[in-house]
Design an enzyme around this catalytic site. Structure first.
Site, short mmCIF file in Angstrom:
data_model
loop_
_atom_site.label_atom_id
_atom_site.label_comp_id
_atom_site.label_asym_id
_atom_site.label_seq_id
_atom_site.Cartn_x
_atom_site.Cartn_y
_atom_site.Cartn_z
N ARG A 1 0.79 -1.22 0.00
CA ARG A 1 0.00 0.00 0.00
C ARG A 1 0.83 1.27 0.00
NH1 ARG A 1 -2.81 -4.06 2.02
NH2 ARG A 1 -0.84 -4.50 3.02
N ARG B 1 11.55 3.79 2.89
CA ARG B 1 11.21 2.85 3.97
C ARG B 1 12.46 2.05 4.27
NH1 ARG B 1 6.00 -0.98 4.31
NH2 ARG B 1 5.18 1.02 5.04
C1 NCD Z 1 2.24 -0.88 8.24
C2 NCD Z 1 3.74 -0.74 8.32
O1 NCD Z 1 4.45 -1.00 7.34
O2 NCD Z 1 4.19 -0.31 9.37
N1 NCD Z 1 1.79 -1.11 6.94
C3 NCD Z 1 1.45 -0.02 6.19
O3 NCD Z 1 2.26 0.80 5.86
N2 NCD Z 1 0.15 0.12 5.88
C4 NCD Z 1 1.66 -1.81 9.22
C5 NCD Z 1 2.25 -3.18 9.35
O4 NCD Z 1 3.11 -3.59 8.57
O5 NCD Z 1 1.82 -3.88 10.26
#
Ligand code: NCD
Length: 309
Positions: free
Chosen positions: A58, A108
């Site tokens: 996402r 990320r």
């Molecule tokens: C989250 C994350 O990556 O921290 N996912 C996201 O970005 N929607 C939640 C998760 O991985 O549990």
């Protein structure tokens, strides 16, 4: 007028209430444009680079969709571990390289503080799409936007955050972002996965009422919003401990039938086992609408930090 141009987005506590409002208003405007099928060229000539050292569906796709919907272009390293990082290149050098290609960077990374480190390496805006177990501020902005849409307001609400509150970066960011409003929190977690003390202190300092419990039933009875989270397997050193806790909370439709009227169920996704599929047809199950809200909110962020809005 708050100045977001050229700013990095690193932590949820960096935002003033005015900035939160500006982002929300612009997201609302873009949401309307998308619904009307209007073409936007706000980001024409601009390039976004998404650089992901951890898995994502996402967050990466919604940032990329957001950029494309604004008329910009995207370059992407979806599996950054297979990039030159695998040859030993430092994050600093990778960012110095990307700043020669792109106008804005979404990162990320598994390491806490990585986004901050990247931001120091470049003058281009860096947006933190999750740094280890610490922060995920853009998720929290779309979570807040979702609460406002679902409930009409944030003030006066009891918000329940449940699951892995120790390792979940979404709940760390969301708690401090919501502290800008008149909310009351109920934190539901097993004793070893409680919300970090630093965040509890930050909330108490701001006069926010926090109740901690292990019992999801308390949250269901009192919550206006229940935000479920996944037990964060990748943050556990001991796999047996993960196995012991992984099904700590499983929300079912039967439980919701006895919950506070109008309760809204949210989840950042991916869900593993925390929400049974029979919850999906409950009208207040907002998690897929929450996903869709990521696009206009990230459009607003991209336009603001690049000075295009
Ligand atoms: C989250 C994350 O990556 O921290 N996912 C996201 O970005 N929607 C939640 C998760 O991985 O549990």
């Amino acid at each position: 007028m708050p100045q977001l141009a050229s700013k990095d987005v690193l932590r949820a506590d960096q935002f003033s209430k005015d900035e939160i409002e500006v982002i929300g208003n612009l997201a609302h405007e873009y949401e309307g444009a998308l619904a009307d099928g209007r073409t936007l060229n706000v980001m024409e000539g601009q390039v976004l680079c998404t650089l992901f050292y951890e898995p994502s569906t996402r967050t990466r796709l919604s940032f990329e969709t957001a950029m494309l919907r604004l008329g910009g272009k995207v370059i992407s390293v979806a599996e950054a571990k297979s990039s030159s990082a695998s040859k030993g290149e430092s994050l600093h050098d990778t960012i110095k390289t990307i700043e020669g290609y792109a106008d804005v960077i979404v990162l990320r990374h598994p390491q806490i503080g990585a986004a901050q480190e990247a931001a120091q390496a470049t003058d281009k805006p860096v947006l933190n799409a999750g740094d280890g177990a610490d922060q995920h501020p853009t998720q929290s902005l779309l979570d807040l936007y979702t609460i406002q849409k679902e409930k009409g307001t944030v003030d006066g609400l009891t918000v329940v955050l449940a699951g892995d509150l120790k390792n979940g970066r979404t709940v760390h960011s969301l708690a401090v972002l919501l502290a800008n409003f008149d909310v009351r929190f109920i934190f539901v977690a097993p004793p070893t996965l409680r919300m970090p003390q630093g965040i509890l202190d930050q909330l108490r300092k701001r006069g926010i009422s926090v109740q901690e419990t292990e019992d999801l039933a308390v949250g269901l009875q009192e919550g206006d919003v229940l935000y479920m989270t996944r037990i964060q397997r990748e943050r556990f050193e001991n796999p047996d401990e993960y196995d012991r806790l992984k099904d700590a909370y499983v929300l079912t439709r039967a439980q919701i039938d006895g919950a506070k009227d109008g309760i809204v169920i949210m989840h950042p996704l991916p869900r593993v086992n925390e929400i049974a599929e029979d919850v999906d047809s409950y009208p207040g199950a907002a998690y897929f609408r929450q996903v869709a809200n990521g696009v206009p909110v990230r459009m607003a962020l991209l336009a603001l930090v690049t000075g295009r809005a």
